[in-house]
Scaffold this motif. Structure first.
Motif, mmCIF file in Angstrom:
data_model
loop_
_atom_site.group_PDB
_atom_site.id
_atom_site.type_symbol
_atom_site.label_atom_id
_atom_site.label_comp_id
_atom_site.label_asym_id
_atom_site.label_seq_id
_atom_site.Cartn_x
_atom_site.Cartn_y
_atom_site.Cartn_z
ATOM 1 N N SER A 100 86.083 7.374 2.867
ATOM 2 C CA SER A 100 85.367 6.491 1.935
ATOM 3 C C SER A 100 84.087 5.935 2.545
ATOM 4 O O SER A 100 83.145 5.602 1.816
ATOM 5 C CB SER A 100 86.272 5.350 1.488
ATOM 6 N N PHE A 101 84.018 5.831 3.884
ATOM 7 C CA PHE A 101 82.821 5.245 4.487
ATOM 8 C C PHE A 101 81.592 6.120 4.314
ATOM 9 O O PHE A 101 80.460 5.661 4.509
ATOM 10 C CB PHE A 101 83.047 4.930 5.974
ATOM 11 N N ARG A 102 81.778 7.375 3.901
ATOM 12 C CA ARG A 102 80.631 8.280 3.782
ATOM 13 C C ARG A 102 79.804 8.049 2.520
ATOM 14 O O ARG A 102 78.846 8.773 2.261
ATOM 15 C CB ARG A 102 81.089 9.730 3.888
ATOM 16 N N THR A 103 80.130 7.025 1.760
ATOM 17 C CA THR A 103 79.274 6.679 0.619
ATOM 18 C C THR A 103 77.976 6.013 1.068
ATOM 19 O O THR A 103 77.074 5.806 0.257
ATOM 20 C CB THR A 103 80.003 5.755 -0.365
ATOM 21 N N VAL A 104 77.887 5.645 2.343
ATOM 22 C CA VAL A 104 76.608 5.269 2.928
ATOM 23 C C VAL A 104 76.415 6.070 4.206
ATOM 24 O O VAL A 104 77.382 6.518 4.827
ATOM 25 C CB VAL A 104 76.498 3.754 3.246
ATOM 26 N N PHE A 105 75.164 6.259 4.580
ATOM 27 C CA PHE A 105 74.847 6.968 5.809
ATOM 28 C C PHE A 105 74.764 5.981 6.964
ATOM 29 O O PHE A 105 74.588 4.774 6.758
ATOM 30 C CB PHE A 105 73.517 7.718 5.661
ATOM 31 N N PRO A 106 74.850 6.473 8.187
ATOM 32 C CA PRO A 106 74.762 5.574 9.343
ATOM 33 C C PRO A 106 73.330 5.164 9.655
ATOM 34 O O PRO A 106 72.381 5.912 9.409
ATOM 35 C CB PRO A 106 75.335 6.429 10.484
ATOM 36 N N ILE A 107 73.181 3.978 10.188
ATOM 37 C CA ILE A 107 71.898 3.579 10.758
ATOM 38 C C ILE A 107 71.634 4.476 11.964
ATOM 39 O O ILE A 107 72.548 4.824 12.718
ATOM 40 C CB ILE A 107 71.942 2.102 11.167
ATOM 41 N N ALA A 108 70.397 4.894 12.132
ATOM 42 C CA ALA A 108 70.052 5.815 13.216
ATOM 43 C C ALA A 108 70.528 5.256 14.559
ATOM 44 O O ALA A 108 70.289 4.084 14.880
ATOM 45 C CB ALA A 108 68.549 6.053 13.239
ATOM 46 N N SER A 109 71.200 6.095 15.335
ATOM 47 C CA SER A 109 71.759 5.641 16.609
ATOM 48 C C SER A 109 70.682 5.112 17.545
ATOM 49 O O SER A 109 70.911 4.168 18.305
ATOM 50 C CB SER A 109 72.522 6.782 17.281
ATOM 51 N N SER A 110 69.482 5.701 17.483
ATOM 52 C CA SER A 110 68.397 5.246 18.354
ATOM 53 C C SER A 110 68.023 3.797 18.049
ATOM 54 O O SER A 110 67.664 3.035 18.950
ATOM 55 C CB SER A 110 67.176 6.152 18.195
ATOM 56 N N ASP A 111 68.118 3.394 16.775
ATOM 57 C CA ASP A 111 67.785 2.023 16.403
ATOM 58 C C ASP A 111 68.910 1.068 16.793
ATOM 59 O O ASP A 111 68.652 -0.083 17.165
ATOM 60 C CB ASP A 111 67.499 1.929 14.910
ATOM 61 N N ILE A 112 70.137 1.540 16.712
ATOM 62 C CA ILE A 112 71.267 0.719 17.145
ATOM 63 C C ILE A 112 71.131 0.385 18.634
ATOM 64 O O ILE A 112 71.368 -0.745 19.068
ATOM 65 C CB ILE A 112 72.601 1.445 16.874
ATOM 66 N N VAL A 113 70.724 1.383 19.419
ATOM 67 C CA VAL A 113 70.541 1.178 20.855
ATOM 68 C C VAL A 113 69.373 0.232 21.120
ATOM 69 O O VAL A 113 69.441 -0.645 21.985
ATOM 70 C CB VAL A 113 70.323 2.527 21.568
ATOM 71 N N ALA A 114 68.291 0.399 20.347
ATOM 72 C CA ALA A 114 67.071 -0.356 20.611
ATOM 73 C C ALA A 114 67.137 -1.802 20.117
ATOM 74 O O ALA A 114 66.491 -2.680 20.678
ATOM 75 C CB ALA A 114 65.879 0.346 19.967
ATOM 76 N N ASN A 115 67.889 -2.043 19.062
ATOM 77 C CA ASN A 115 67.885 -3.356 18.417
ATOM 78 C C ASN A 115 69.283 -3.961 18.456
ATOM 79 O O ASN A 115 70.165 -3.565 17.698
ATOM 80 C CB ASN A 115 67.395 -3.225 16.973
ATOM 81 N N THR A 116 69.461 -4.954 19.307
ATOM 82 C CA THR A 116 70.778 -5.573 19.466
ATOM 83 C C THR A 116 71.172 -6.435 18.279
ATOM 84 O O THR A 116 72.307 -6.921 18.207
ATOM 85 C CB THR A 116 70.792 -6.439 20.746
ATOM 86 N N ASN A 117 70.258 -6.634 17.324
ATOM 87 C CA ASN A 117 70.584 -7.412 16.122
ATOM 88 C C ASN A 117 71.291 -6.577 15.062
ATOM 89 O O ASN A 117 71.728 -7.122 14.041
ATOM 90 C CB ASN A 117 69.313 -7.994 15.505
ATOM 91 N N LEU A 118 71.382 -5.270 15.267
ATOM 92 C CA LEU A 118 71.929 -4.385 14.246
ATOM 93 C C LEU A 118 73.400 -4.082 14.498
ATOM 94 O O LEU A 118 73.833 -3.905 15.643
ATOM 95 C CB LEU A 118 71.147 -3.071 14.206
ATOM 96 N N THR A 119 74.147 -3.995 13.403
ATOM 97 C CA THR A 119 75.542 -3.573 13.438
ATOM 98 C C THR A 119 75.664 -2.269 12.665
ATOM 99 O O THR A 119 75.193 -2.174 11.530
ATOM 100 C CB THR A 119 76.459 -4.641 12.801
ATOM 101 N N GLN A 120 76.304 -1.281 13.283
ATOM 102 C CA GLN A 120 76.442 0.024 12.646
ATOM 103 C C GLN A 120 77.367 -0.040 11.432
ATOM 104 O O GLN A 120 78.303 -0.855 11.390
ATOM 105 C CB GLN A 120 76.986 1.043 13.661
ATOM 106 N N ASN A 121 77.092 0.790 10.434
ATOM 107 C CA ASN A 121 77.949 0.866 9.256
ATOM 108 C C ASN A 121 79.352 1.318 9.649
ATOM 109 O O ASN A 121 79.534 2.122 10.566
ATOM 110 C CB ASN A 121 77.354 1.832 8.229
ATOM 111 N N THR A 122 80.334 0.821 8.925
ATOM 112 C CA THR A 122 81.736 1.136 9.199
ATOM 113 C C THR A 122 81.955 2.647 9.229
ATOM 114 O O THR A 122 81.449 3.374 8.381
ATOM 115 C CB THR A 122 82.631 0.508 8.121
ATOM 116 N N GLY A 123 82.725 3.107 10.193
ATOM 117 C CA GLY A 123 83.087 4.526 10.274
ATOM 118 C C GLY A 123 82.229 5.335 11.199
ATOM 119 O O GLY A 123 82.590 6.442 11.593
ATOM 120 N N TYR A 124 81.073 4.791 11.565
ATOM 121 C CA TYR A 124 80.151 5.527 12.427
ATOM 122 C C TYR A 124 80.067 4.919 13.824
ATOM 123 O O TYR A 124 79.306 5.328 14.638
ATOM 124 C CB TYR A 124 78.758 5.548 11.794
#
Length: 513
Positions: free
Chosen positions: A489-513
């Motif tokens: 069910s989590f695939r109804t949205v795409f993941p935030i780019a992993s490079s941005d997750i690494v670069a920006n500590t304010n971001l939380t990845q979408n569930t499932g990714y």
């Protein structure tokens, strides 16, 4: 984003200055100050924002790209958006093995997927360019430069706000919760905060409603530029999908804004295929477009990709106004079956000669029917200016979609006229040569949206709204299984780019990714 702003400034400067005094000392200050000193440059920067939907850089064939480190043909806004909306559904399957591409149909994409990351970056790039323009065209900024505005720059600023809203809306739909920056944030290196899907929806609703009074009436702006019709279509789409986005049903508002478009003076073109040809700029049905010119916007993305990639096997490229087929895109047997009920439906634009209906090998072009919907030919049988790069514009919004949104909103309980809803759907079917229907069910409307709007980058959003994307409906090779399988069910949205997750500590990845 700081890097992107610098790139944007350089691009604007390149667009603005056509000659250079070699004795002049290099300017090392704020590039934006140079560009915005001359009001003649403002429309050029606005043009760059519109071009950002179509091409990847400022040189032909995606040269001198906007986003460094990403292939020019792959970072095209429309190409990446179209791929994500199409290859994750029953409408399209691709046989190419480019990195990340097979994962879309297989539903095995991760946060490092090239195509989800490309679109994520491209959408936020559009936002950043718009923010800079909006910031630099405020009344206070204009006054500080002694620039008087007769309303023209204010219009450009409103258009930039629409383009920002469109990119944010696509990000809302694709990723849900994303980093959020506006013109009120400081220029420079900082880590943007993440905005919730519900809060982004509210922001966009407020922004778009304000633009209703700031943009020209429908069809009163230049072709390809935003007007009230584009705003109303975006609001109608947001309201129609709000139950997915925030859990709140807004079908009254969806019907209201779709009806605004219906009453705005657009009309159906008599020939369905006129909307997908090299001279489709003449169609009275198109509301907002991404414009292409084979010579002026020579790109490997956009409709160049769609038209070339749909051609292969026994198909003759000359029939589509192109110099060769790329043997890539086909459709699934489940989608073809949507037309089984009416053999006279002229929207069944498939090529079956030499093609098997079933898909045993994804990488083999003759497995699966080919699609003949898009073309670089003109209505009179001519071809576009360029056989390699197409003239065919992409209709982001067209009137037929407003008809179907109104019908669906009413069918879901929204305020409206049920008799009108039925009539609107039957107008589309009559144009296509299909038999009229006597009633509208939600299942029928999902199928009818497929028949009318396929390969126009709507299907993923539609399937999610109807509860048929992750489960409830399977198609060939969905989830990398020939018969298809249910998805997580989590695939109804795409993941935030992993490079941005690494670069920006304010971001939380979408569930499932």
């Amino acid at each position: 984003m700081n890097k992107i702003l610098k790139i944007t400034g350089i691009i604007a400067a390149a667009l603005s200055f056509t000659a250079c005094d070699l004795d002049t000392k290099p300017f090392v200050g704020e590039v934006s100050d140079l560009v915005y000193e001359d009001p003649a440059n403002y429309k050029k920067v606005l043009a760059k924002m519109y071009a950002g939907l179509a091409v990847s850089g400022i040189e032909p064939q995606d040269g001198n790209v906007d986003l460094k480190g990403i292939d020019g043909g792959s970072q095209s806004y429309l190409r990446a958006y179209w791929y994500l909306q199409q290859f994750t559904t029953d409408e399209s399957i691709v046989g190419w093995g480019d990195p990340g591409l097979p994962d879309l149909h297989a539903a095995t994409w991760t946060a490092s997927n090239q195509w989800t990351s490309n679109f994520y970056s491209r959408a936020l790039y559009q936002v950043t360019v718009a923010n800079e323009f909006i910031r630099e065209t405020s009344p206070e900024k204009l006054a500080s430069r002694d620039i008087a505005d007769n309303g023209e720059i204010a219009l450009y600023r409103a258009e930039a706000k629409f383009l920002r809203a469109l990119a944010y809306y696509h990000a809302l739909d694709m990723f849900g919760s994303v980093p959020f920056v506006t013109e009120d944030d400081p220029v420079g290196a900082f880590l943007p905060e993440q905005i919730s899907r519900a809060d982004l929806f509210t922001y966009l609703e407020t922004e778009l409603k304000a633009l209703e009074t700031e943009l020209p009436a429908p069809r009163a702006n230049e072709y390809g530029r935003a007007d009230q019709g584009a705003v109303w279509m975006t609001l109608a789409k947001m309201y129609l999908n709000d139950e997915v986005y925030t859990g709140t049903a807004r079908y009254n508002e969806a019907a209201e804004y779709a009806k605004k478009v219906i009453d705005a003076g657009y009309s159906l073109t008599s020939n369905y295929q006129d909307n997908f040809m090299a001279d489709n700029n003449t169609s009275p049905e198109l509301i907002f477009t991404i414009n292409y010119d084979g010579n002026q916007t020579a790109t490997w993305g956009g409709t160049t990709t769609i038209i070339h990639a749909q051609v292969g096997g026994t198909m003759n490229p000359a029939d589509f106004g192109i110099d060769g087929g790329w043997s890539g895109f086909r459709t699934t047997p489940q989608f073809v079956a949507l037309f089984d009920g009416d053999a006279n439906d002229g929207r069944a634009l498939f090529h079956s000669d030499g093609q098997s209906l079933e898909i045993d090998e994804i990488g083999t072009f003759d497995n699966g029917y080919a699609v003949t919907k898009w073309t670089n030919k003109t209505k009179d049988g001519g071809t576009g200016k360029n056989l390699t790069h197409t003239d065919t514009d992409f209709g982001v919004y067209r009137l037929a979609d407003a008809y179907l949104m109104y019908a669906e909103a009413v069918a879901r309980g929204g305020n409206g006229d049920a008799a009108l809803a039925l009539d609107l759907v039957n107008q589309l079917r009559e144009r296509a040569g299909a038999a009229p229907v006597s009633s509208l069910s939600l299942d029928f409307l999902l199928d009818e949206r497929g028949r009318e709007l396929f390969w126009e980058a709507h299907r993923r959003t539609d399937l999610i709204r109807f509860g048929k994307f992750a489960a409830g409906y399977n198609w060939a090779w969905k989830g990398n299984v020939k018969e298809g399988r249910d998805l997580e069910s989590f695939r109804t949205v795409f993941p935030i780019a992993s490079s941005d997750i690494v670069a920006n500590t304010n971001l939380t990845q979408n569930t499932g990714y």
